[in-house]
Scaffold this motif. Structure first.
Motif, PDB file in Angstrom:
ATOM      1  N   GLU A 106      -8.693   4.801   5.345  1.00  0.00           N
ATOM      2  CA  GLU A 106      -9.707   3.313   5.090  1.00  0.00           C
ATOM      3  C   GLU A 106      -8.661   2.099   4.635  1.00  0.00           C
ATOM      4  OE1 GLU A 106     -12.107   1.543   6.846  1.00  0.00           O
ATOM      5  OE2 GLU A 106     -12.825   3.857   7.879  1.00  0.00           O
ATOM      6  N   TYR A 107      -7.716   2.792   3.806  1.00  0.00           N
ATOM      7  CA  TYR A 107      -7.042   1.035   2.265  1.00  0.00           C
ATOM      8  C   TYR A 107      -5.783   2.114   2.361  1.00  0.00           C
ATOM      9  CZ  TYR A 107     -12.399   0.273   1.419  1.00  0.00           C
ATOM     10  OH  TYR A 107     -13.120   0.228   2.102  1.00  0.00           O
ATOM     11  N   LEU A 108      -5.074   3.468   2.474  1.00  0.00           N
ATOM     12  CA  LEU A 108      -4.463   3.792   1.687  1.00  0.00           C
ATOM     13  C   LEU A 108      -3.069   4.182   2.659  1.00  0.00           C
ATOM     14  CD1 LEU A 108      -5.383   5.259  -1.555  1.00  0.00           C
ATOM     15  CD2 LEU A 108      -3.898   3.830  -1.273  1.00  0.00           C
ATOM     16  N   ASP A 109      -3.448   4.137   3.735  1.00  0.00           N
ATOM     17  CA  ASP A 109      -2.442   5.162   5.520  1.00  0.00           C
ATOM     18  C   ASP A 109      -1.303   4.532   4.998  1.00  0.00           C
ATOM     19  OD1 ASP A 109      -2.479   6.745   7.240  1.00  0.00           O
ATOM     20  OD2 ASP A 109      -1.712   5.342   8.296  1.00  0.00           O
ATOM     21  N   PRO A 110      -0.573   3.523   4.322  1.00  0.00           N
ATOM     22  CA  PRO A 110       1.137   2.734   4.493  1.00  0.00           C
ATOM     23  C   PRO A 110       1.055   3.123   3.420  1.00  0.00           C
ATOM     24  CG  PRO A 110      -1.239   1.042   5.071  1.00  0.00           C
ATOM     25  CD  PRO A 110      -2.155   1.684   4.464  1.00  0.00           C
ATOM     26  N   TYR A 111       0.864   3.975   2.374  1.00  0.00           N
ATOM     27  CA  TYR A 111       1.244   4.146   1.236  1.00  0.00           C
ATOM     28  C   TYR A 111       1.467   6.242   1.252  1.00  0.00           C
ATOM     29  CZ  TYR A 111      -0.170  -0.769  -0.766  1.00  0.00           C
ATOM     30  OH  TYR A 111       0.108  -1.934  -0.879  1.00  0.00           O
ATOM     31  N   ARG A 112       0.664   6.741   2.094  1.00  0.00           N
ATOM     32  CA  ARG A 112       1.173   8.798   2.555  1.00  0.00           C
ATOM     33  C   ARG A 112       2.630   8.550   2.919  1.00  0.00           C
ATOM     34  NH1 ARG A 112      -4.429  10.769   5.384  1.00  0.00           N
ATOM     35  NH2 ARG A 112      -3.921  11.644   4.124  1.00  0.00           N
TER      36      ARG A 112
ATOM     37  N   GLN B  72     -12.759  -9.689  -9.768  1.00  0.00           N
ATOM     38  CA  GLN B  72     -11.786 -10.690 -10.348  1.00  0.00           C
ATOM     39  C   GLN B  72     -10.623 -10.379  -9.981  1.00  0.00           C
ATOM     40  OE1 GLN B  72     -12.583 -11.380 -14.499  1.00  0.00           O
ATOM     41  NE2 GLN B  72     -15.157 -11.142 -14.514  1.00  0.00           N
ATOM     42  N   GLN B  73     -10.120  -8.853  -9.433  1.00  0.00           N
ATOM     43  CA  GLN B  73      -8.442  -8.759  -9.401  1.00  0.00           C
ATOM     44  C   GLN B  73      -8.258  -9.209  -7.987  1.00  0.00           C
ATOM     45  OE1 GLN B  73      -7.016  -7.308 -12.195  1.00  0.00           O
ATOM     46  NE2 GLN B  73      -8.970  -7.871 -12.695  1.00  0.00           N
ATOM     47  N   ASN B  74      -7.193  -9.008  -7.745  1.00  0.00           N
ATOM     48  CA  ASN B  74      -6.652 -10.237  -6.277  1.00  0.00           C
ATOM     49  C   ASN B  74      -6.451  -7.974  -5.143  1.00  0.00           C
ATOM     50  OD1 ASN B  74      -5.876 -11.899  -6.621  1.00  0.00           O
ATOM     51  ND2 ASN B  74      -3.200 -11.406  -7.372  1.00  0.00           N
ATOM     52  N   SER B  75      -7.385  -8.556  -3.976  1.00  0.00           N
ATOM     53  CA  SER B  75      -7.434  -7.435  -3.521  1.00  0.00           C
ATOM     54  C   SER B  75      -6.672  -6.760  -3.161  1.00  0.00           C
ATOM     55  CB  SER B  75      -8.564  -7.620  -2.413  1.00  0.00           C
ATOM     56  OG  SER B  75      -9.247  -6.733  -1.562  1.00  0.00           O
ATOM     57  N   ASN B  76      -6.666  -6.003  -3.949  1.00  0.00           N
ATOM     58  CA  ASN B  76      -5.810  -4.809  -3.029  1.00  0.00           C
ATOM     59  C   ASN B  76      -5.756  -3.330  -2.612  1.00  0.00           C
ATOM     60  OD1 ASN B  76      -5.277  -3.117  -5.778  1.00  0.00           O
ATOM     61  ND2 ASN B  76      -4.503  -5.273  -5.999  1.00  0.00           N
ATOM     62  N   ALA B  77      -5.112  -2.265  -1.951  1.00  0.00           N
ATOM     63  CA  ALA B  77      -5.565  -1.067  -2.078  1.00  0.00           C
ATOM     64  C   ALA B  77      -6.709  -0.135  -3.001  1.00  0.00           C
ATOM     65  CB  ALA B  77      -4.593  -0.044  -1.429  1.00  0.00           C
TER      66      ALA B  77
ATOM     67  N   THR C 203      -2.153   6.962  -4.553  1.00  0.00           N
ATOM     68  CA  THR C 203      -2.609   8.336  -3.098  1.00  0.00           C
ATOM     69  C   THR C 203      -1.762   9.768  -2.827  1.00  0.00           C
ATOM     70  OG1 THR C 203      -2.245   5.528  -1.554  1.00  0.00           O
ATOM     71  CG2 THR C 203      -1.627   7.562  -0.839  1.00  0.00           C
ATOM     72  N   GLN C 204      -1.179   9.295  -3.774  1.00  0.00           N
ATOM     73  CA  GLN C 204      -1.482  11.152  -3.502  1.00  0.00           C
ATOM     74  C   GLN C 204      -1.659  12.029  -4.867  1.00  0.00           C
ATOM     75  OE1 GLN C 204       2.784  10.998  -5.120  1.00  0.00           O
ATOM     76  NE2 GLN C 204       3.711  10.545  -3.099  1.00  0.00           N
ATOM     77  N   VAL C 205      -2.360  11.403  -5.384  1.00  0.00           N
ATOM     78  CA  VAL C 205      -2.867  12.423  -6.615  1.00  0.00           C
ATOM     79  C   VAL C 205      -4.484  12.024  -5.078  1.00  0.00           C
ATOM     80  CG1 VAL C 205      -5.291  11.754  -8.367  1.00  0.00           C
ATOM     81  CG2 VAL C 205      -3.022  11.376  -8.282  1.00  0.00           C
ATOM     82  N   LEU C 206      -4.832  11.262  -4.519  1.00  0.00           N
ATOM     83  CA  LEU C 206      -6.306  11.518  -3.497  1.00  0.00           C
ATOM     84  C   LEU C 206      -5.765  12.469  -2.552  1.00  0.00           C
ATOM     85  CD1 LEU C 206      -7.861   8.038  -2.937  1.00  0.00           C
ATOM     86  CD2 LEU C 206      -8.259   9.782  -4.278  1.00  0.00           C
TER      87      LEU C 206
ATOM     88  N   ALA D  43     -12.356  11.127  -0.715  1.00  0.00           N
ATOM     89  CA  ALA D  43     -11.096  10.561  -0.846  1.00  0.00           C
ATOM     90  C   ALA D  43     -10.313  10.977   1.053  1.00  0.00           C
ATOM     91  CB  ALA D  43     -10.521  12.279  -1.428  1.00  0.00           C
ATOM     92  N   GLU D  44     -10.666  11.583   1.380  1.00  0.00           N
ATOM     93  CA  GLU D  44     -10.118  11.114   3.105  1.00  0.00           C
ATOM     94  C   GLU D  44     -10.563   9.991   3.950  1.00  0.00           C
ATOM     95  OE1 GLU D  44      -7.328  12.403   5.248  1.00  0.00           O
ATOM     96  OE2 GLU D  44      -8.010  14.049   4.621  1.00  0.00           O
ATOM     97  N   LYS D  45     -11.325   9.987   3.316  1.00  0.00           N
ATOM     98  CA  LYS D  45     -12.164   8.046   3.885  1.00  0.00           C
ATOM     99  C   LYS D  45     -11.558   7.226   3.352  1.00  0.00           C
ATOM    100  CE  LYS D  45     -14.152   6.084   7.417  1.00  0.00           C
ATOM    101  NZ  LYS D  45     -14.393   6.244   8.437  1.00  0.00           N
TER     102      LYS D  45
END
Length: 247
Positions: free
Chosen positions: A227-233, A197-202, A88-91, A221-223
């Motif tokens: 959409e997916y990574l806001d809880p990890y910011r 095939q992976q467990n769906s995650n962010a 998340t930090q990279v993005l 990156a902003e989108k």
């Protein structure tokens, strides 16, 4: 320049073949010095030399000095939560660069440093391939395994090449194994099949959204952050375990 901070020195040689790219890197480094961001390594000095007899044409100093990178992170026992926060930090760093008109063009694990695992603290380094042009005729920047499809002789590319590379880094971060070859059509199908095939995650969702053949189809990156990574910011208030101390 004496700041008391540990710093990384990058050696640059100007030659008739590369003087333009060297000057471009220094110019972008100076620009970033005035655009500070926690996820971007900052320029300390572009005139420092270790001694009068040194033959290197130019040194640029970046700070803070990092002790690890994503290559080590891949092999570590860091949790999915920690990996997701570092990704998340990279993005966040990529979004900042793009907001300020800079395309990195060489996103890869070696250029993503990890200053700490606890709390997670990542930075983007090495702007030797970066550009401020909105459309660039391919001039052979970047690293082959992370090149986007449009990064070919005679073709133009834009900032979306960073999203492609980030998607590949993200997939590797959660376990994708691949060789050092360029991604072709079959390779892309294989990666998407692996992601399915992976467990769906962010991280999986983020990679799917950015790993598109057509540049205009890649989520920014902003989108992705929204959409997916806001809880990890945001910074985590934990200890201060160094990257070298990570399991």
């Amino acid at each position: 320049m004496y700041s008391g901070q540990p710093a990384a020195a990058k050696e640059l040689w100007r030659t008739p073949r590369n003087f333009y790219s060297v000057d471009r890197e220094v110019s972008i480094a100076k620009r970033l010095k005035n655009l500070t961001h926690a996820r971007i390594a900052s320029l300390l000095d572009q005139t420092w030399k270790p001694g009068q007899s040194d033959a290197i044409d130019l040194y640029i100093l970046y700070s803070p000095l990092s002790t690890s990178n994503f290559l080590a992170l891949y092999k570590s026992k860091a949790s999915l939560d920690t990996r997701t926060r570092l990704f998340t930090q990279v993005l966040e760093g990529i979004a900042f660069l793009h907001e300020n008109g800079i395309t990195h063009r060489d996103i890869k694990p070696a250029n993503l440093t990890v200053r700490s695992y606890d709390p997670p603290d990542a930075q983007i380094i090495d702007f030797g391939c970066a550009t401020t042009e909105t459309k660039t005729l391919y001039d052979r920047p970047g690293t082959i395994p992370y090149l986007a499809p449009e990064q070919r002789d005679g073709q133009y590319h834009d900032l979306s090449v960073d999203y492609w590379a980030c998607a590949l880094v993200g997939a590797e971060l959660i376990g994708l194994k691949r060789n050092n070859e360029r991604i072709g059509d079959e390779g892309l199908k294989t990666i998407h099949s692996w992601l399915d095939q992976q467990n769906s995650n962010a991280v999986v969702k983020s990679c799917r959204a950015m790993l598109k053949v057509e540049p205009e189809g890649r989520m920014t990156a902003e989108k992705v952050l929204e959409e997916y990574l806001d809880p990890y910011r945001g910074d985590m208030k934990k200890g201060s375990k160094r990257a070298l101390d990570a399991p």
